[in-house]
Every structure is written in C-alpha cells, then in structure tokens.
Design a protein around this motif. Structure first.
Motif, mmCIF file in Angstrom:
data_model
loop_
_atom_site.group_PDB
_atom_site.id
_atom_site.type_symbol
_atom_site.label_atom_id
_atom_site.label_comp_id
_atom_site.label_asym_id
_atom_site.label_seq_id
_atom_site.Cartn_x
_atom_site.Cartn_y
_atom_site.Cartn_z
ATOM 1 N N ARG A 215 -37.923 4.326 19.070
ATOM 2 C CA ARG A 215 -38.321 5.578 18.445
ATOM 3 C C ARG A 215 -38.082 5.569 16.933
ATOM 4 O O ARG A 215 -38.847 6.149 16.167
ATOM 5 N N HIS A 216 -36.999 4.891 16.519
ATOM 6 C CA HIS A 216 -36.665 4.906 15.095
ATOM 7 C C HIS A 216 -37.608 4.035 14.279
ATOM 8 O O HIS A 216 -37.662 4.143 13.056
ATOM 9 N N ASP A 217 -38.298 3.129 14.937
ATOM 10 C CA ASP A 217 -39.204 2.246 14.217
ATOM 11 C C ASP A 217 -40.455 2.125 15.076
ATOM 12 O O ASP A 217 -40.805 1.053 15.543
ATOM 13 N N ARG A 245 -44.735 -5.358 15.025
ATOM 14 C CA ARG A 245 -45.826 -4.855 14.198
ATOM 15 C C ARG A 245 -45.433 -4.985 12.734
ATOM 16 O O ARG A 245 -44.276 -4.776 12.392
ATOM 17 N N LEU A 246 -46.391 -5.309 11.899
ATOM 18 C CA LEU A 246 -46.180 -5.449 10.467
ATOM 19 C C LEU A 246 -44.992 -6.360 10.166
ATOM 20 O O LEU A 246 -44.177 -6.067 9.291
ATOM 21 N N ARG A 250 -40.172 -4.646 17.184
ATOM 22 C CA ARG A 250 -39.957 -3.228 17.463
ATOM 23 C C ARG A 250 -39.276 -2.976 18.799
ATOM 24 O O ARG A 250 -38.488 -2.069 18.938
ATOM 25 N N ARG A 251 -39.651 -3.740 19.824
ATOM 26 C CA ARG A 251 -39.068 -3.470 21.124
ATOM 27 C C ARG A 251 -39.187 -4.716 21.995
ATOM 28 O O ARG A 251 -39.930 -5.646 21.683
ATOM 29 N N VAL A 252 -38.452 -4.695 23.120
ATOM 30 C CA VAL A 252 -38.550 -5.763 24.116
ATOM 31 C C VAL A 252 -38.693 -5.095 25.476
ATOM 32 O O VAL A 252 -37.977 -4.145 25.784
ATOM 33 N N ALA B 76 -45.124 5.334 11.586
ATOM 34 C CA ALA B 76 -44.496 6.597 11.960
ATOM 35 C C ALA B 76 -43.027 6.614 11.560
ATOM 36 O O ALA B 76 -42.383 5.579 11.482
ATOM 37 N N GLY B 77 -42.518 7.800 11.328
ATOM 38 C CA GLY B 77 -41.094 7.979 11.055
ATOM 39 C C GLY B 77 -40.668 9.339 11.568
ATOM 40 O O GLY B 77 -41.500 10.133 12.003
#
Lengths: 765, 177
Positions: A215-217, A245-246, A250-252, B76-77
C-alpha cells in the motif's frame, strides 16, 4: 476409465472426490459458475450461495432443481445446466444481495484489478444498485504493519477465518457478531500473531484485507512486471512471484508449485523482500567506507588478489552459480576457498546432503505420524504449515524441543535438551509406534539437531521401514548448493591459512564472517591478521561496514540463478526487473536520453556477482581459464539447469551418495548440571529478511530465553570467543538448564546449539 | 431547350455566390481571433479539483490503463489524512490523441478534456507535462462532485458512516437479534 459429467451439454472430466465446481474450474469452465467462498485449499462451505447450477435427475420422478455446485459431489453422467432462467436469476440476485452494502471504493481499493468480487460482478452483469437504503458500515481494526483491514467491503464468505483458524491454526483472529453485523477481526487491535497472516490478503476475494506494505508503494497489478522467482529466505524454496514497477520491487506473492507451496506463503517470504528497498542496502561500490567509482574499487581488489595472499569465502545464502564463479576464480588463483563459514556448518551441510531423499511439503501434509525436532516454525514456517495440515488430517504429532513452540502446543510436547537429541533420534528406530505408521515423517531444524544429530537421523532412517522419510530444514536457501564445496576441511584450511599469515585478504560473497554467520567468533579473533576484506553483498552487515572494499550486488529478483532446496531440488529463478537507482524525476526524464542524443541513461542498479568476478578475472588476465573452469564445474554439478518456471530437478542420488562416507562428528559432551544453549529463531528472522523494516517491527525482543523458574534479570554468557550480556526472558514450560539464544549471540560467543555455556546471573531490582 | 436550362442553372449558381457577398467571412483568422469551441470539445486533459479545493485524482490508474497510446504515467501515494493522491502524474502530449477515454474511465471526474488545444513547441520533451502543469484550480465541467463523500473509506475529518447514504457503524460484537 475417464469419468465425466455434463455441464450445459459439455463433457467435464473429474476424479473421484471432486465436487462439481472444482471439476468445472479445473476444466476451464469457471466462467459459467460464479463463486466466492470456495477456495481450492480451503474447500467448500456453501456460505455465499453463488455457485448455483441446475441438476436434472435421471429418473422421471423428481423435477429438476437448483443446487450449489461446490456442495455437489461430481458423479458419472450427471446432467447440469447453468444456461437456465432460474440459475441465471439466482446468480443475479445473490450478487445483488452481496453488493448491497459494498462501498463505492474501487478507485481507492488496492484489490482493484485482482478482485474476485469485481470479476464475478462483471461476469454476472450486475451494474446498478436498485436498493436505495443506507449502506451498513463498520469500524476497522489496526492489524499491525502487514495487513490492512477495510471491513465495509466484506461479503462474509468466511475464507479469512477458515484460513486463519483451520489452515494456519491461529487463535487470535476470528468471527464476531450476528445477523448482518458479522465481523472478522481480532478481539482487540494489534498485530496478527500467525506467521502466515499475509495470506489473508490472498484468500480474501475482495478488498477487506489488503497488503499494507504494498500500500505504501502501490501500483496496480496490471502495471507490475512479474516473473518466476524462488524465495531466498529459507531452505524450503517456495515459488514466488515478485512484482516490480519503475525499477523498484513492490510486492511478492505466492506462485503455484504443486509440491511445495500450492497456494500460500509465510510472512517472511511475503514481506522479507523489503531488504531490496532498504535504505542501508549497499548499492554503490565503496573503498575504505567511501563511495567510489567501480573501476577504482575493482583495481584495488585486483591489486589485493595479485599479491596472491587472498582467501575466498562463499555462502549458503548465495545461489549455485555465484558460488561456482567464486570457486572458479579461487581455483585459477590457487587460493583457499570455503563456501561455509564454520567447520561445524560444513559438517552439518555434508550430513544433510547425505540424508536420503526428503519428503516434499505435499508428502508432509499426507503424513500420519510426525516427529518434529526443534523449533521448525522459526526456521521454515512453510514446513510448519504443512505439518499443521497433516494434523488436520488426523496425524499424530510429537514435538521434541527445548521450549513449547507454537507447533508443540498443537501436538504432544516432549521437553528435550538439544544435546540429548542425537541419542533420542537413535532411539526412534526402536519406536514401535513409528514402525507401525504408514507414512511417518521426521522434520527437524538442522542447527538444533547439529551434525551429530543429522548423522544419527540417517542411521535411524536406515533401520526404519522404507516408508519413513525425513526432512531437515535450515534458513539459508542454498545449503545444498554450498555443500558441493564442503568437502572435508575447506573452512579449517582457510582459517589455518589466515592464522599462519599465508593470506591477509579475504573476499567474501554474501558472507558475514565478522558479524552473525556461524563461527564468526573465530573469524573475529583472526581479523587482526587481515589487511583487507572485500565483500560482495546486498544487505548491510557488520562485515560490509568493516570491509576495505564493498562491491554491491543485485538482489535475487534482479538476476537469475539456481537454488537447491532442502530436498535437493534445483530450482531456477529469473530476473524480474532492472533496478534503477531511483524513479526518474521530471528533470532526469527530460535530460535522460541516451548518450548518443547528448544525455545520460538512468543509472542502473548493482550488477550481478558473476559480472564482478568476471571483471576481476579480466583485470587479472585470467578470463579464459576462469570461464573454462566455470563451464566445467557447471556441467559437472548441474548438467541440466531447469527453466525458471520449471518445478525443479532433483539432485542426482549418486552425487549425494558421495557425502555418505562423512564420519559422525563427535558432539561435545554436556553434563546434566551444565547450562546448554539452544537456537532461538522467530518466524521472520533470516539474514536478508532482517533488513525488511515492516517485518522486523514485529520481531520479539532480544534476550536469553530461559525457564521461568530462574530468578535473575540479566545473564552474562561466556564462550570461547567472547562474552555477552543479555536480559533474561522467562518462558513457561521451557526445559530447565537450557537457554535459547539467537544466531548473532552464538556467533559472538563462538558456540553452537547443544553446547555447554558458563552463565553468570545478575539480579537488578 | 437544353441551352435555356443551362443558362438558368448558371444563373442560379451565380445567384448563390452573389448572395454571400454581404455576409462576411465564415472562416476565423486564427490565432488573431479566438475560436468559439463547442461545449463537448476534447482539448488537452487537465486534473481538476473537487468543490472543497482538494485534488480529485485518487491515483486509481484507470486512465493509464485505458489510454490507447500509453501516454499517461502516474505513481500513487497516500497523504497523512489517508487520502490517496498521485505523487507524480505525467502525460506525454506528443503521444496523446485526445480520444477522451481517460475522461470516460475516470471514476472521480478528475481528469477532464477541457478546451486548451494550441500548445505546440519545438521539442518533444516540452510536451511531457507533469502534475504541476496538469492540475488546475477549478472543478472543470462538474462543479459539485466529490468522490470521497460517496466512498466508504474513512479519512481524517470523515469517519465511517459519514459518507452519503451510509448508516452509522454497527457494533460487530453484538449477538442481539
């Protein structure tokens, strides 16, 4: 004979025991039957009433009726229909009811794009809320740093509770309330205690539980670059799907592997990836602690290597090819090389390698008698989850450990001193109950058992019936890969060379000999003889901070490689993304054209270890012999490397049989009056995951865990390599005379689990 | 006979032409003169604000997903008051084809194609617009809509149950019928 039933006139194959929904999903006909509460791992419940189908009885006496596909056992020549007015009305009305209170959150909901509710609503064609009354709302709970709750979105499918209480057997999360106020949460706010809490995010078909770290990123799932990877946080080697991303990870998520992790992933695997984005991660080459140009640092390392007084230290934390590349370089330079930092670890790796084929986690789930040695959940949480599934199927569980672990509470806890384990393991061969079981499985925490214990386990297995299996777990991903190089005495030879001042430079690959690796105490005592240390690493360790030269390394999702898990399964992982030093900003983007266009490319992240070692070989003018050796060893050790999305290839038995000659290492005798040490690990603790901030905010406090009877507030431990003062943390039900210490503490003292220790007590009032 | 008909046709055509003489020009001498644009004109997309003055965009990424030329990129943030917002929002106008799909997809009515259309430059790089250049200080075509009044999430200053058409939070612990 192939068994089939008919859905809308189409034949659907099934196997006995399957229900209609399960068979339809397996046959790729899920679009015809919308569903919510069914989950392949959690089974059918019939709570959501969504998966209606019409059944046409074979006799003429009964009229056709609508029933739930998930509760209907598949049987031969069943005639079912979904293209039917009644079924269609049922689908439409149920989804309308489920959506009655669902908030208008999709734009700000993290589940958007991967939401089962979204998919099913669109599939059923429900678009307009006809009821105009007010929507029900709930207050949310703070469930800790990993999982975010938004209860308004709930459709009461009970998947979360079924996972948390039934599958993971956690007891701090449940369902409350009645009628339309049913609430899924904890009794009070607070972090979820289960090591598998992150799976709530995956089982929830809507956005009630979402990933707080992601959620934070945040990025939408359609924007993520994803690729097949393997979890580097323990020896189980779960398959994962990192998303980036970029240029940032971001996640696993869990990736389906039928035999290891069909659906779930532990929190260490899911949230441990944050070491990749940690602020302390070395991403630029350093010389004497100062960021420097790569070339300057490489030249300095090459100068050191040219002096011919270098030693090489690999690591079980690194993949097979990086260790091989280092080994090939050491071989070219005729320098001493070791892949494991301590002779004790070397012996342990050899013993593990010599064990017969370990059971897959699927086999563990099918076991009818389980014996667990040590704290399995602290080392390999997914193995604990598999053991809990066996328990649900009615297996007997006996836990031999020095303290009441989470798993011990679920079974028969036998308080055991670690030093007594080898004898007890030998005694298991005579155990009538084990002899009489159909599928007995022994699971052990490798370090608690120790080399002597694993050796005893091999002897015991030889005397037990052939259906008895054993798996030994460790928390580095590639112990077997490192064990290739653990032929007798490599580490001793390296340490001896250092002691004799034959070498004064150490090149470490992802090893932390001056910090918390096993045997770090000895390395630290030898450190004054070192002129310089070179480290290739991707996390900030004591050795990185003390090193003369630091070469940053690509993290696992940023490169390819091979891990060998606890069963000897060779699994490949693929590069998922290319790291960029930062997300390009406005200015950089406008000026960031390629050099040919008068600009600069975005700086790319750290290179792979193979790149660094190749550059060093170039500077030393030994590229050709280095490459030849590398290819030769690679062909010898893994002649066929699997593809990254392949379920893995098991190590050759003949190769593993070479390790069987390893003699039984003698364990130091411990008197019954002595205090002895056991290893303490929590489910999120591991060298890489230790750098993941969100996960580590849940780490238990550091201290010496003892029986609650001891009346002292501090303890000073003395070992051969140092002293350590720690607060005393009383544990009810722990064996008297045993103190549990973390790996860092062991490294400082220079001791191993099951060894005696001197303790001085202090009482502060 | 045919010659007579031809002359009549010629005369009619000439009359149509002559009739326009007194009517003035129907072209506009742009850019000296301003254009009068139709109300549904699709010009350059902008990001609008809600009636309370906060930015409308919640960074749901639907515009970038639907964009046929992939010219929108955003990250997003989350603000301190738990509102979602775009940390960065970038449109590459050298790729934009003004199809208006982004406006159609936008669930919060944040991105709107307003009337600006003439912004040619010499370099492609000057056509990459960042959030600062896209965010305007008005509500655009929809003066009253505020997404967060309808959403179920709580914000600082808006508790659960305070959204439009929501009942106050229920007690999830109650077993009463």
């Amino acid at each position: 004979m192939k068994r089939i039933f008919y859905l809308d006139g189409q034949p659907v194959p099934f196997t006995s025991g399957q229900n209609v929904l399960e068979a339809a999903i397996a046959a790729g006909m899920a679009r015809q039957i919308p569903y919510f509460c069914y989950h392949p791992a959690l089974g059918s419940l019939g709570a959501c009433r969504q998966c209606a189908v019409k059944i046409y009885p074979h006799d003429d006496k009964h009229p056709p009726r609508v029933t739930m596909a998930c509760l209907l056992p598949a049987s031969d020549h069943l005639q079912l229909a979904t293209v039917d007015q009644e079924v269609h009305t049922e689908h439409r009305k149920i989804i309308e009811l489920l959506m009655l209170n669902h908030p208008l959150d999709c734009p700000v909901c993290d589940e958007g794009g991967q939401c089962h509710l979204q998919d099913m609503t669109v599939q059923t064609g429900h678009a307009v809320r006809r009821y105009s009354g007010p929507k029900r709302t709930y207050r949310d709970q703070d469930l800790g740093p990993l999982v975010h709750q938004e209860m308004n979105r709930c459709i009461t499918c009970y998947r979360c509770v079924r996972f948390y209480q039934d599958t993971a057997q956690g007891d701090d999360f449940g369902v409350f309330g009645s009628r339309d106020r049913v609430y899924f949460g904890r009794l009070e706010d607070g972090p979820l205690e289960s090591p598998f809490s992150g799976n709530l995010v995956e089982v929830c078909p809507t956005g009630v539980f979402t990933d707080k770290v992601f959620r934070h990123d945040y990025a939408r799932v359609w924007d993520l670059q994803q690729g097949p990877s393997v979890c580097p946080h323990c020896a189980v080697g779960c398959n994962t799907l990192p998303g980036a991303r970029l240029g940032t990870l971001r996640r696993v998520r869990a990736r389906h592997h039928p035999e290891i992790n069909p659906h779930f992933l532990c929190d260490r695997g899911r949230y441990g990836f944050r070491y990749v984005t940690a602020a302390e991660r070395p991403v630029r080459a350093r010389l004497h602690g100062v960021h420097s140009r790569q070339d300057a640092v490489l030249r300095q390392v090459a100068t050191r290597l040219q002096e011919g007084r270098s030693g090489f230290l690999g690591s079980p934390r690194e993949d097979v090819q990086s260790n091989l590349a280092l080994f090939a370089l050491a071989d070219c330079l005729h320098a001493p090389f070791a892949a494991l930092s301590s002779p004790w670890m070397e012996a342990l790796a050899q013993q593990c390698m010599a064990l017969p084929q370990a059971p897959t986690l699927n086999d563990v789930e099918m076991a009818d008698h389980l014996i667990v040695l040590g704290d399995l959940g602290g080392v390999a949480p997914m193995a604990e989850l598999a053991a809990r599934q066996a328990l649900r199927h009615g297996a007997r569980l006996t836990v031999l450990a020095s303290r009441p672990t989470a798993l011990a509470e679920a079974g028969d806890y036998r308080p055991t001193r670690p030093s007594a384990l080898p004898d007890l393991v030998t005694g298991l061969a005579e155990d009538a109950c084990l002899q009489g079981s159909r599928r007995p499985v022994i699971l052990a925490a490798a370090e608690t058992l120790g080399p002597a214990g694993v050796h005893a386990l091999r002897k015991t297995l030889a005397r037990l019936p052939a259906n008895a299996r054993a798996g030994v777990f460790q928390n580095s991903p590639n112990l077997f890969g490192a064990a290739y190089f653990a032929a007798d005495g490599h580490t001793v030879r390296l340490q001896h060379a250092l002691r004799q001042r034959e070498i004064d430079h150490l090149l470490c690959l992802a090893a932390d000999p001056l910090g918390s690796d096993w045997g770090a105490g000895i390395w630290r005592s030898l450190a004054p003889g070192l002129q310089g240390v070179t480290v290739l690493d991707m996390v900030d360790t004591d050795t990185v901070r003390a090193a003369e030269t630091v070469l940053p390394m690509a993290a696992f999702p940023e490169r390819d490689g091979l891990f060998i898990n606890y069963e000897g399964r060779i699994q490949a992982f693929a590069p998922v993304y290319r790291r960029e030093a930062q997300v390009p900003s406005w200015q950089e983007n406008t000026r960031g054209f390629p050099a040919a266009a008068g600009g600069q490319m975005h700086p790319l992240g750290p290179p792979t270890p193979q790149y660094w070692l190749g550059r060093l070989a170039e500077l030393l003018d030994i590229v050709k012999p280095w490459q030849e050796r590398l290819t030769f060893y690679q062909r010898f050790l893994c002649p066929i490397a699997p593809r990254p999305d392949h379920p893995g290839i098991l190590l050759d038995d003949a190769l593993r049989a070479r390790f069987e000659i390893a003699a039984a290492p003698a364990a130091a005798p411990v008197g019954t009056e002595d205090w002895e040490l056991d290893l303490f690990r929590w489910h999120g603790g591991e060298a890489l995951a230790d750098a993941a901030a969100e996960l580590q905010s849940l780490a238990p406090s550091r201290g010496l865990r003892l029986n609650a009877d001891v009346d002292a507030s501090f303890a000073t431990l003395s070992g051969p390599c140092g002293r350590l003062r720690l607060p005393v943390l009383p544990i009810v039900g722990m064996v008297a005379g045993v103190a549990a210490l973390d790996q860092e503490g062991f490294a400082q003292l220079g001791l191993h689990p099951g060894e005696a220790v001197q303790i001085q007590w202090e009482t502060v009032s | 006979m045919s010659a007579y008909r031809g002359l009549v046709q010629l005369g009619l055509g000439l009359w149509t032409t002559l009739r326009q003489i007194g009517r003035g020009a129907s072209t506009v001498s742009y850019p000296e003169e301003a254009l009068k644009l139709p109300p549904r004109w699709r010009g350059r997309p902008v990001l609008t604000r809600d009636p309370d003055g906060d930015e409308r965009c919640v960074a749901c990424q639907l515009c970038s997903a639907v964009c046929p030329t992939r010219c929108i990129e955003l990250q997003a943030g989350e603000r301190e008051d738990e509102r979602r917002y775009p940390v960065s929002f970038r449109i590459n106008f050298s790729r934009c084809i003004y199809c208006g799909f982004c406006e159609e997809a936008c669930p919060t009515l944040a991105i709107q194609l307003l009337d600006a259309f003439a912004f040619s430059t010499e370099h492609h790089r000057d056509l990459i617009y960042e959030k600062e250049a896209l965010l305007i200080d008005g509500t655009g075509k929809h003066p009253h809509y505020n997404f967060y009044r309808h959403a179920g999430v709580a914000l600082h200053g808006k508790d659960k149950g305070q959204g439009s058409n929501e009942s106050p939070p229920v007690n999830g612990r109650s077993n009463l019928p």
